[in-house]
Write an enzyme that holds these catalytic residues in place. Structure first.
Site, PDB file in Angstrom:
ATOM      1  N   LYS A   1      -8.801   4.573 -19.699  1.00  0.00           N
ATOM      2  CA  LYS A   1      -8.979   5.039 -20.664  1.00  0.00           C
ATOM      3  C   LYS A   1      -7.910   4.891 -21.492  1.00  0.00           C
ATOM      4  CE  LYS A   1     -12.859   5.866 -18.362  1.00  0.00           C
ATOM      5  NZ  LYS A   1     -13.182   7.177 -17.894  1.00  0.00           N
TER       6      LYS A   1
ATOM      7  N   ARG B   1       0.870  -1.304   0.033  1.00  0.00           N
ATOM      8  CA  ARG B   1       0.099   0.010   0.043  1.00  0.00           C
ATOM      9  C   ARG B   1       0.973   1.218   0.037  1.00  0.00           C
ATOM     10  NH1 ARG B   1      -2.023   2.293   4.215  1.00  0.00           N
ATOM     11  NH2 ARG B   1      -1.923   0.541   5.570  1.00  0.00           N
TER      12      ARG B   1
ATOM     13  N   TYR C   1     -16.326  15.049 -15.914  1.00  0.00           N
ATOM     14  CA  TYR C   1     -16.850  13.841 -15.392  1.00  0.00           C
ATOM     15  C   TYR C   1     -17.890  13.775 -14.301  1.00  0.00           C
ATOM     16  CZ  TYR C   1     -16.367   8.637 -14.664  1.00  0.00           C
ATOM     17  OH  TYR C   1     -16.699   7.348 -14.607  1.00  0.00           O
TER      18      TYR C   1
ATOM     19  N   ASP D   1      -7.869  17.383 -15.164  1.00  0.00           N
ATOM     20  CA  ASP D   1      -8.227  15.894 -15.692  1.00  0.00           C
ATOM     21  C   ASP D   1      -7.697  15.689 -17.075  1.00  0.00           C
ATOM     22  OD1 ASP D   1      -9.250  13.846 -16.499  1.00  0.00           O
ATOM     23  OD2 ASP D   1     -10.955  13.736 -15.119  1.00  0.00           O
TER      24      ASP D   1
HETATM   25  C1  LIG Z   1     -13.429   7.674 -16.561  1.00  0.00           C
HETATM   26  C2  LIG Z   1     -13.178   8.899 -16.184  1.00  0.00           C
HETATM   27  C3  LIG Z   1     -12.897   9.274 -14.813  1.00  0.00           C
HETATM   28  C4  LIG Z   1     -13.027   8.127 -13.651  1.00  0.00           C
HETATM   29  O1  LIG Z   1     -12.194   7.047 -14.043  1.00  0.00           O
HETATM   30  P1  LIG Z   1     -12.192   5.540 -13.200  1.00  0.00           P
HETATM   31  O2  LIG Z   1     -11.265   4.995 -13.456  1.00  0.00           O
HETATM   32  O3  LIG Z   1     -13.574   5.031 -13.795  1.00  0.00           O
HETATM   33  O4  LIG Z   1     -12.476   5.777 -11.892  1.00  0.00           O
HETATM   34  C5  LIG Z   1     -12.384  10.529 -14.572  1.00  0.00           C
HETATM   35  N1  LIG Z   1     -12.222  11.443 -15.310  1.00  0.00           N
HETATM   36  C6  LIG Z   1     -12.608  11.026 -16.638  1.00  0.00           C
HETATM   37  C7  LIG Z   1     -12.525  12.163 -17.734  1.00  0.00           C
HETATM   38  C8  LIG Z   1     -12.844   9.982 -17.183  1.00  0.00           C
HETATM   39  O5  LIG Z   1     -13.356   9.568 -18.438  1.00  0.00           O
END
Ligand SMILES: *Cc1c(COP(=O)(O)O)cnc(C)c1O
Length: 411
Positions: free
Chosen positions: A210, A60, A113, A185
């Site tokens: 992604k 961790r 998101y 992000d």
């Molecule tokens: C999918 C996504 C998230 C969240 O990610 P997870 O891996 O599903 O927790 C955050 N920001 C964006 C732009 C996303 O497409």
């Protein structure tokens, strides 16, 4: 020794953070599937917990496979270091928890998101954190929303699913003038197309689920900090909250990242071609793709990004019903949330990812009922276009079957 000459991004994607294993010479970073690490003696254990010896203690709190991924992403983003997280949301929450507290205020992109906004509005509000959500593609609105207690400006660009871009340099200047941090992000662009830390951002977050992993088979997240002081604070909170990354997960994502450059190039070229096809199709009401001159921020996209990406949105004439008929008629593109994988995915935000947002707020954020989001993959683009073409014909036929006049009504 690290070569003092900086390598090009496509090379760093493949090599950063990865060195033949010192114990065996294994070229692929091994999966250190262990929860804990043995100390030679009590003094070594003590030195590790005191931070005098940087060796590993407990997974961790750090693991060599996870560390390889962290070094790789930190290098690609130009940060001083990175922290792997169980999911994108675990990364985002670690950032919120580190920099926000009682009485703090956040200014964010209105169409981020969904959970990134909802968790602040619904959960952090219980602990006295306030947030304002604005169309950050207009920097004046970000500036106007700043308060003396604003600690963070939280931007997603391109934003999901409106494809609005925010000027990251302008947002950094506004945040810093107000004594706040800029957090970006960068999931939609990936570091191949956009590096926010080079444009003034302090922290970058990703859903590795992604584009970085790219194979729709694992979830993960990462936080990248520009400054050591921020990384240290983030580490303390993240390790204590426990949303850290598993070594097997890190290895899978590290493998996925190796083809990030190739995948992005192919998916992006496909997306632009599909967008051009849709823009010229009579059944399509509008297309929003940052690489098309019709996108209101096409110039900003060219200035700020090294390419427009592989996700875009469009509206079908006939609104919600026609959009649904199109989605149901697709045979190759899969109806699923998420994006950034090698396979093309299609989704309808108003009824899926953004359905928990009140309709008025959803529409104010530009997420209309007719908006369809396409996350284009690496297939042969001729098959993708043929699929959309046949589904649009199905949708048009369905609309023709609706009683006169009803098809034009936007529900
Ligand atoms: C999918 C996504 C998230 C969240 O990610 P997870 O891996 O599903 O927790 C955050 N920001 C964006 C732009 C996303 O497409």
């Amino acid at each position: 020794m690290t070569d003092p000459r900086p390598m090009h991004l496509a090379t760093r994607i493949i090599h950063a953070g990865q060195h033949p294993d010192p114990a065996t010479g294994a070229v692929s970073t091994p999966i250190y599937q262990t929860s804990t690490f043995a100390f030679r003696d009590a003094d070594e254990g003590a030195a590790r917990f005191l931070g005098k010896d940087p060796g590993y203690k407990y997974t961790r709190l750090g693991n060599p496979t996870v560390a390889a991924l962290e070094e790789c992403v930190a290098t690609l983003e130009g940060g001083c270091g990175a922290l792997g997280a169980a999911t994108g949301m675990a990364a985002i929450n670690a950032v919120y928890l580190t920099f926000l507290g009682q009485g703090a205020h956040v200014v964010g992109t209105d169409s981020v998101y969904g959970p990134s906004r909802l968790v602040l509005e619904n959960e952090y509000s219980r602990f006295g954190v306030a947030s304002s959500w604005v169309d950050s593609s207009r920097p004046a609105l970000v500036e106007a929303a700043m308060r003396p207690e604003t600690r963070m400006v939280y931007i997603e660009s391109p934003a999901n699913p409106t494809m609005k871009l925010s000027d990251l340099r302008a947002c950094a200047d506004i945040a810093h003038a107000g004594g706040a941090l800029l957090v970006v992000d960068n999931t939609f662009a990936s570091p191949v197309l956009q590096r926010p830390l080079e444009m003034g951002a302090d922290v970058v977050v990703h859903s590795l689920t992604k584009f970085l992993n790219g194979h729709t088979d694992v979830v993960g997240g990462v936080i990248v900090a520009k400054r050591r002081e921020h990384l240290d604070r983030l580490k303390k909170v993240h390790y204590a909250m426990g949303g850290t990354m598993d070594p097997h997960q890190a290895w899978l994502i590290l493998r996925g990242i190796k083809t990030l450059g190739l995948r992005m190039e192919k998916a992006q070229a496909n997306a632009l071609e599909v967008a051009r096809f849709l823009e010229g199709h009579p059944a399509i009401a509008w297309v929003l793709h940052p690489g098309l001159p019709s996108h209101p921020q096409h110039d900003l996209a060219r200035r700020q990004m090294d390419g427009p990406g592989a996700v875009f949105s469009f509206g079908v004439k006939g609104g919600l019903e026609a959009g649904k008929a199109l989605i149901n008629g697709l045979k190759l593109a899969t109806l699923a949330v998420s994006l950034g994988g090698v396979e093309t995915l299609v989704e309808h935000p108003a009824s899926m990812t953004h359905t928990s947002m009140p309709r008025a707020e959803r529409e104010a954020a530009g997420i209309s009922d007719d908006l369809v989001r396409l996350a284009v993959g690496c297939e042969d683009v001729r098959d993708l276009i043929a699929d959309l073409d046949q589904a649009l014909a199905v949708a048009a036929a369905a609309e023709g079957a609706v009683p006169a006049g009803a098809g034009a009504v936007r529900t």
